[in-house]
Design an enzyme around this catalytic site. Structure first.
Site, PDB file in Angstrom:
ATOM      1  N   SER A 265      -1.536 -10.574  -5.268  1.00 33.65           N
ATOM      2  CA  SER A 265      -1.334  -9.167  -5.641  1.00 33.65           C
ATOM      3  C   SER A 265       0.043  -8.694  -5.224  1.00 33.65           C
ATOM      4  O   SER A 265       0.735  -9.347  -4.445  1.00 33.65           O
ATOM      5  CB  SER A 265      -2.407  -8.300  -4.995  1.00 33.65           C
ATOM      6  OG  SER A 265      -2.009  -7.957  -3.688  1.00 33.65           O
ATOM      7  N   LYS A 266       0.395  -7.533  -5.749  1.00 36.73           N
ATOM      8  CA  LYS A 266       1.701  -6.967  -5.435  1.00 36.73           C
ATOM      9  C   LYS A 266       1.841  -6.729  -3.929  1.00 36.73           C
ATOM     10  O   LYS A 266       2.922  -6.738  -3.385  1.00 36.73           O
ATOM     11  CB  LYS A 266       1.881  -5.636  -6.164  1.00 36.73           C
ATOM     12  CG  LYS A 266       1.932  -5.813  -7.672  1.00 36.73           C
ATOM     13  CD  LYS A 266       2.489  -4.594  -8.368  1.00 36.73           C
ATOM     14  CE  LYS A 266       2.558  -4.882  -9.861  1.00 36.73           C
ATOM     15  NZ  LYS A 266       3.331  -3.971 -10.635  1.00 36.73           N
ATOM     16  N   ARG A 267       0.721  -6.485  -3.288  1.00 38.68           N
ATOM     17  CA  ARG A 267       0.782  -6.171  -1.859  1.00 38.68           C
ATOM     18  C   ARG A 267       0.888  -7.413  -0.973  1.00 38.68           C
ATOM     19  O   ARG A 267       1.238  -7.307   0.187  1.00 38.68           O
ATOM     20  CB  ARG A 267      -0.433  -5.340  -1.456  1.00 38.68           C
ATOM     21  CG  ARG A 267      -0.269  -3.860  -1.749  1.00 38.68           C
ATOM     22  CD  ARG A 267      -1.571  -3.120  -1.572  1.00 38.68           C
ATOM     23  NE  ARG A 267      -2.614  -3.671  -2.422  1.00 38.68           N
ATOM     24  CZ  ARG A 267      -2.730  -3.414  -3.741  1.00 38.68           C
ATOM     25  NH1 ARG A 267      -1.861  -2.627  -4.331  1.00 38.68           N
ATOM     26  NH2 ARG A 267      -3.699  -3.956  -4.445  1.00 38.68           N
TER      27      ARG A 267
END
Ligand code: GLU
Length: 509
Positions: A265-267
Site C-alpha cells: 500500500s501507499k502507506r
C-alpha cells in the site's frame, strides 16, 4: 489478435502521487505497444472532482518521463483523439448515458444520499450489507419504480438524480482475460453502479469505457483491482452496441508487501523504509512528504528493471534488462496471475548492478555534483580515482561519500575497537617516526611508501601488519577502506603526515 492498429492507454486518476504499481501498469502498456508496433497513450481520468489533487497530473507526467516511457498521444502532446483529459471531454459522455436509459439498460435514481445512508445503516443494524442491486432497486426511488409522470416532473423540476446501470437479472457474464483466461460472474452478485453523477459528470466506468471506445483502444492492460469492474465494462460495451470493438483485457497481478502478506500500500513505503513512489511527493493539503526512488538515489533503469519483474519474467536466468531489452522480450503470455512480492533488497541490488555498469566518467560527474553540494572541490582526476576505487562496493552514488569521505577529509573520530586491538605507545612512536621517513623520499608513490613502512617495521622489529592497521586508522578512522598505500599516494605526503599528527594528538589509550 484484432486487425485494428494496436493502441493501448495508461489511464491514471490524478488523485495523488502515482504509486509504483501505477508505473508498472504504464511500463507494461508501453512495452506491449513497443513490442507490437502499437501506440501508447496517456489519458488523465479526472472526472472525480472530489478526489482531484493539484500537481498530481504533473507528477504522473514527470514520472513517466523519468522512466523513459514515452507516449505518442496525451494531454500535454495532443493527438488525433484529443482532448486526453476527461474533464475536458465532459460534453461527450451524457449522450451515452441517455442512450442506455432510452434502451432500458440504465435508469434515473432519485434517492438522496441521506436516504441511502439511512437504508445502509438499517441493513447494518440487521448485520446485512446494502447493495443497490436487482432486488433492492425494486423498492427504491427510481424511474423503474416511480410512475412515468412523476419521473418526468422530477426531471423538469430539477430534482437531483444519478443514472444507474441496470444489471441484468440472473445472467452469467462470461469474460476473457489474456492473463487469467475465462472469467465468469453471476449478475446477481453485481450492483447497479452509478454511471452518471448528480454533478453532471460521468463516473469512472462510463467515461473509461466510452473513451476506450472512442480512442480505439485495442488492449486494456491494468491492475487486478479493476477485475471486479470488468463485468460492468463488458455489459457497457454490449448495451452501447460496441461489442465488436471491445478491447481485449489483461489484468496485472497485485504487487505484494515484502513479507508476501497482502497488497503493497501507499502507506507501506516510508513505514518499512523504502519508497513506494517514483518521485518525491509533498501533499499540497497537509504538507506530508513521501520519498521517491529518484531522490533516494536510484537510477531510473534500475527502477524500471525491478518493476518489469513484478509479475513478468523472461523465462531465462537473465535479470538485467534495459528498457529496449525489455521491449524485445516482453509478452503478456509471460505475465503471471499470482501476486508479485516486492523485494526492497533486490531493488537495491538492481541499482548496484546498474551503477557498476555505468562508465566511470558518468559516475564521476554525478559524484562531483554531490561534492560541490557539500562545498568540496577537488581536481576531477582525483575524484575519478576515488570512484574507481569505490565503485565495486557502492549501491548508490551517495555511497561514494558515505564510504569514502576520508578521500576528502581527515576522520573526525577513530574506531574504539581498532584502537583497543592495535594501538599502543610503541605504535604511536613508530607512526611519529613514519612522518619523518615520509618527508625523506621522492616521489611519494605507493611502492616507495610501502617499502618505507616495511623497512621501518623491520628496523624496529615491529609487526608490519599492526603498523599498517594503525596507519589506516589515522587515514580512515576505522579498519575499512581500499588499498592503504594507494590511498596514501592519493592523499599526498602533506595530508598523510597531517592525519598522522592529528590522530597522535587525539587518540588516547
Ligand atoms: N482511472 C483508472 C485508474 O486510476 C483507470 C483504470 C483502467 O485502466 O481502466 O487506475
Amino acid at each position: 489478435m484484432s486487425e485494428r492498429p494496436l493502441r493501448v492507454r495508461f489511464a491514471p486518476s490524478p488523485t495523488g502521487p502515482l504509486h509504483m504499481g501505477g508505473v508498472r501498469t504504464a511500463l507494461f502498456n508501453y512495452l506491449f505497444a513497443r513490442r507490437n508496433g502499437g501506440t501508447f497513450i496517456l489519458r488523465i481520468e479526472d472526472t472525480d472532482q472530489v478526489r482531484y489533487v493539484p500537481g498530481a497530473e504533473e507528477y504522473i507526467i514527470e514520472s513517466l518521463k523519468w522512466c523513459g516511457l514515452h507516449y505518442e498521444e496525451g494531454p500535454d502532446v495532443g493527438g488525433p483523439y484529443a482532448p486526453y483529459r476527461q474533464s475536458e471531454r465532459k460534453a461527450i459522455y451524457r449522450q451515452y448515458a441517455d442512450k442506455l436509459v432510452a434502451d432500458g439498460h440504465a435508469y434515473y435514481a432519485f434517492d438522496t444520499p441521506g436516504e441511502l445512508e439511512a437504508i445502509r445503516k438499517d441493513f447494518e443494524s440487521r448485520k446485512l450489507t446494502f447493495s443497490y442491486n436487482a432486488e433492492e432497486r425494486k423498492k427504491l426511488k427510481n424511474s423503474l419504480t416511480l410512475p412515468a409522470s412523476e419521473v418526468e416532473t422530477n426531471l423538469k423540476n430539477g430534482v437531483p438524480y444519478v443514472i444507474r446501470f441496470r444489471i441484468p437479472e440472473n445472467e452469467e457474464i462470461v469474460m476473457h482475460d489474456i492473463i487469467r483466461g475465462e472469467v465468469r460472474v453471476q449478475s446477481s452478485t453485481l450492483d447497479d453502479k452509478v454511471i452518471f453523477k448528480a454533478d453532471g459528470l460521468p463516473t469512472y466506468h462510463l467515461a473509461n469505457v466510452t473513451d476506450d471506445y472512442l480512442m480505439k483502444i485495442t488492449h486494456v492492460i491494468r491492475g487486478e483491482e479493476w477485475l471486479p469492474s470488468l463485468p460492468l465494462h463488458v455489459l457497457l460495451y454490449r448495451y452501447l452496441g460496441w461489442e465488436k470493438e471491445m478491447p481485449q483485457f489483461a489484468h496485472l497481478p497485485l504487487i505484494l508487501k515484502p513479507n508476501g502478506q497482502g497488497k503493497l500500500s501507499k502507506r507501506d513505503g516510508d513505514k518499512l523504509g523504502f519508497p513506494v513512489f517514483p518521485l518525491f511527493w509533498k501533499d499540497p493539503d497537509n504538507g506530508e512528504t513521501s520519498s521517491g526512488y529518484r531522490e533516494s538515489g536510484y537510477f531510473s533503469e534500475a527502477f524500471v528493471n525491478m518493476l518489469a519483474f513484478l509479475g513478468w519474467n523472461p523465462g531465462t536466468e537473465q535479470e538485467i534488462f534495459s528498457l529496449d531489452a525489455l521491449v524485445n522480450e516482453f509478452s503478456l503470455e509471460r505475465v503471471g496471475k499470482s501476486g508479485a512480492r516486492f523485494d526492497p533488497e533486490k531493488t537495491r541490488w538492481f541499482n548496484h548492478q546498474w551503477l557498476i555498469s555505468r562508465d566511470t566518467e558518468q559516475l564521476t560527474g554525478l559524484f562531483v555534483k554531490l561534492l560541490h553540494e557539500k562545498g568540496i572541490h577537488k581536481p576531477e582526476e582525483y575524484i575519478r580515482k576515488t570512484v574507481e576505487m569505490l565503485k565495486e562496493r557502492a549501491f548508490f552514488v551517495r555511497d561514494f561519500w558515505e564510504q569514502g569521505a576520508y578521500f576528502f577529509q581527515a576522520p573526525a573520530t577513530y574506531d574504539e575497537s581498532v584502537i583497543k586491538k592495535r594501538w599502543s605507545p610503541e605504535m604511536a612512536a613508530l607512526l611519529k617516526e613514519l612522518t619523518v621517513r615520509f618527508s625523506s623520499f621522492e616521489p611519494f608513490l605507493a611502492e616507495n611508501i610501502k617499502s618505507n613502512i616495511h623497512s621501518l617495521a623491520e628496523e624496529r622489529k615491529a609487526n608490519f601488519g599492526n603498523l599498517m592497521n594503525c596507519l589506516r586508522l589515522c587515514m580512515v578512522g576505522s579498519s575499512m577502506g581500499p588499498d592503504l598505500v594507494q590511498l596514501c599516494e592519493m592523499l599526498g605526503r602533506e595530508e598523510v603526515n597531517t592525519r598522522i599528527d592529528k590522530a597522535l594528538a587525539e587518540i588516547r589509550i
